[in-house]
Design a protein around this motif. Structure first.
Motif, PDB file in Angstrom:
ATOM      1  N   ALA A  64       8.143  23.098 -35.266  1.00  0.00           N
ATOM      2  CA  ALA A  64       8.812  22.334 -35.941  1.00  0.00           C
ATOM      3  C   ALA A  64       8.338  21.082 -36.462  1.00  0.00           C
ATOM      4  CB  ALA A  64       9.879  21.670 -34.851  1.00  0.00           C
ATOM      5  N   GLN A  65       7.403  20.346 -35.890  1.00  0.00           N
ATOM      6  CA  GLN A  65       6.570  19.291 -36.761  1.00  0.00           C
ATOM      7  C   GLN A  65       5.931  19.763 -37.830  1.00  0.00           C
ATOM      8  OE1 GLN A  65       4.338  17.793 -33.183  1.00  0.00           O
ATOM      9  NE2 GLN A  65       5.292  15.935 -33.501  1.00  0.00           N
ATOM     10  N   ALA A  66       5.311  20.917 -38.048  1.00  0.00           N
ATOM     11  CA  ALA A  66       4.878  21.429 -39.241  1.00  0.00           C
ATOM     12  C   ALA A  66       5.822  21.550 -40.527  1.00  0.00           C
ATOM     13  CB  ALA A  66       3.975  22.777 -38.965  1.00  0.00           C
ATOM     14  N   ARG A  67       6.921  21.768 -39.914  1.00  0.00           N
ATOM     15  CA  ARG A  67       7.914  22.117 -41.091  1.00  0.00           C
ATOM     16  C   ARG A  67       8.675  20.662 -41.256  1.00  0.00           C
ATOM     17  NH1 ARG A  67      12.119  25.915 -40.736  1.00  0.00           N
ATOM     18  NH2 ARG A  67      12.228  25.781 -43.023  1.00  0.00           N
ATOM     19  N   GLY A  68       8.428  19.645 -40.541  1.00  0.00           N
ATOM     20  CA  GLY A  68       9.092  18.237 -40.900  1.00  0.00           C
ATOM     21  C   GLY A  68      10.547  18.009 -40.111  1.00  0.00           C
ATOM     22  N   GLN A  69      10.861  18.967 -39.280  1.00  0.00           N
ATOM     23  CA  GLN A  69      12.052  18.896 -38.446  1.00  0.00           C
ATOM     24  C   GLN A  69      11.905  17.642 -37.582  1.00  0.00           C
ATOM     25  OE1 GLN A  69      11.829  22.941 -36.841  1.00  0.00           O
ATOM     26  NE2 GLN A  69      12.922  23.762 -38.814  1.00  0.00           N
TER      27      GLN A  69
END
Length: 515
Positions: free
Chosen positions: A274-279
């Motif tokens: 999730a963090q890698a996708r900016g969520q």
């Protein structure tokens, strides 16, 4: 016959009759975001995955299936009037002769399942404005149901979709936890037209793997936990995880929110995706650094008190829910609702009003001596262990567990389920679940490899009766496996059977209350 497996087509037909037929409309391929071979344009009158449902002018989706490719039914669909075929190159090649004869518009893509999902979203054109989805091995139904109930308590029109159908301010039956896209988007559009603004849905690994959710616009997604299940479908444990991770890696938009249980070892992996996708990330759990931190729980015979910290504010409240994991599920649901914009104070204020989800740690009956009978959907080793250990703090006497395992499903988990029950319950009874096409005695024997001292009672009604008869004051019986289900599948026949109903009848008979 259905293009993939029978239920997809049957479900589409059932929902179209009972949820409300699709809007009478026509759309071009370009309006549906589709490009046919040679740039050919065509007008579509409907979307179909079951060749028996084909009418003049529809798009027939010939999808790759587990056992058979839907291309097998392309000739039938064309003969019935389909004028567009959506498939992959394998399907186009397999039905080349019929395609040459009827000359339909051909939409050939590498992932026809995903294309169908996006096409269905465009065809039906509406869904509730606030959509969330939750995945994980256990807890999906509870979290989705709790989120829906929180919204309702806040005065919003809401539903949840999944294992128990469509429930809430609008109702409909479903045959899959995550329906195929045409059924799903027909239901979502009908719900939106009925005034539903908020919806929580379960995201199964099958549904994610088969791209069923890819056309749904989500504001938030949640992750509960990850343990062994469905290895009859997924080749490996990592394949199973990858399917679930698709909710955050592919389906959830980058500007949406991820609500993750970081107490689960794989929750850290989900959070990283999730963090890698900016969520936007909301973590839930007992860990000190969790955004919604479960600081403590205290149990009694009617429920539990929980102490929670969020944004520096500590709150304490009573939940009328049995089992520590239900406190975790409630907080995950609360996190999802807050992630969609609800005020945190208002959300936490309504949590004490929540009630047990049917078939999830549900109090089914109470004997005159005070002994209780609970029904739970636990049907994996981890779920059995979690359910029994979560119930233990509420029990003063013995804890009796009834378990079984389904046929034609992941046989490797059977002895593990037996072992989990044997380790944590005082008495274990092994009975039949849904044997399906397998020999019930063989399934029971596999479960008893892990619970060699268990009682073996094949007939499920008798097992429930004898389990209840063994209860003394302060004891509790937990009936695991079928939860909300109202039928038992033996061979090809589904016989009426409801664990909660059977428990009530058994208690009435044993306590002399039957007329």
């Amino acid at each position: 016959m259905a293009a993939d497996y029978g239920h997809e087509g049957q479900e589409q037909s059932f929902v179209s009759r009972h949820v409300g037929a699709a809007l009478s409309q026509k759309k071009t391929l370009s309006e549906l975001g589709l490009t046919a071979r040679g740039g050919r344009e065509a007008v579509v009158t409907g979307l179909v995955v079951d060749s028996r449902e084909v009418t003049e002018g529809v798009l027939f989706a010939a999808l790759p299936g587990t056992n058979v490719h839907g291309a097998r039914f392309i000739p039938n669909a064309l003969a019935a009037g389909a004028n567009v075929i959506l498939t992959d190159s394998e399907g186009a090649e397999a039905a080349a002769e019929a395609i040459a004869e009827y000359d339909p518009a051909m939409v050939v893509v590498s992932d026809p399942r995903q294309t169908l999902a996006f096409t269905a979203a465009l065809w039906f054109g509406a869904q509730p404005a606030n959509m969330i989805a939750v995945t994980g091995t256990n807890g999906k139904t509870s979290v989705a149901s709790f989120a829906r109930r929180i919204w309702q308590e806040l005065g919003l029109q809401a539903i949840n979709l999944g294992t128990t159908g469509v429930e809430g301010d609008w109702h409909a039956p479903l045959h899959h936890t995550t329906p195929e896209p045409i059924t799903l988007h027909r239901a979502l559009a009908s719900a939106a037209q009925a005034g539903i603004t908020h919806a929580a849905m379960e995201a199964s690994s099958h549904g994610l793997e088969q791209r069923r959710l890819d056309g749904v616009t989500l504001k938030a997604a949640g992750f509960t936990n990850f343990t062994q299940d469905h290895l009859d479908y997924h080749a490996t444990f990592e394949d199973y995880f990858a399917a679930k991770a698709g909710l955050f890696a592919r389906v959830l938009p980058e500007d949406a929110a991820a609500v993750i249980n970081i107490d689960d070892p794989r929750g850290v992996d989900m959070a990283a995706i999730a963090q890698a996708r900016g969520q936007a990330l909301y973590t839930v759990g007992r860990a000190e650094g969790a955004d919604i931190c479960l600081m403590g729980q205290r149990f009694n015979s009617t429920g539990q008190d929980i102490r929670v910290r969020m944004d520096g504010t500590v709150r304490q409240m009573h939940l009328n829910l049995i089992g520590g994991f239900q406190g975790e599920n409630v907080l995950l649901a609360a996190g999802l609702v807050i992630a969609c914009g609800a005020d945190a104070d208002e959300v936490f204020n309504v949590l004490p009003r929540l009630e047990t989800v049917r078939g999830r740690m549900q109090l089914a009956a109470t004997r005159d001596n005070g002994a209780s009978v609970f029904v739970d959907y636990a049907h994996t080793p981890d779920a059995v262990e979690t359910a029994i250990t979560a119930l233990r703090p509420h029990v003063m006497g013995r804890l009796v567990a009834i378990i079984g395992a389904g046929g034609d499903r992941d046989p490797g988990k059977r002895p593990l389920m037996g072992a989990a029950a044997a380790e944590h319950a005082d008495l274990v009874i092994v009975t039949d679940d849904n044997p399906r096409s397998e020999d019930p005695a063989t399934i029971r024997a596999a479960v008893m490899e892990g619970a060699p001292d268990a009682l073996e009672i094949g007939d499920r009604a008798e097992a429930i009766l004898r389990g209840i008869d063994a209860l003394e004051a302060g004891d509790v019986l937990l009936i695991c496996g079928k939860g909300h289900e109202t039928g038992q599948t033996i061979g090809d026949t589904v016989y009426p059977f409801d664990d909660a109903e059977q428990a009530s009848v058994a208690v009435a008979a044993l306590d002399g209350k039957l007329a």
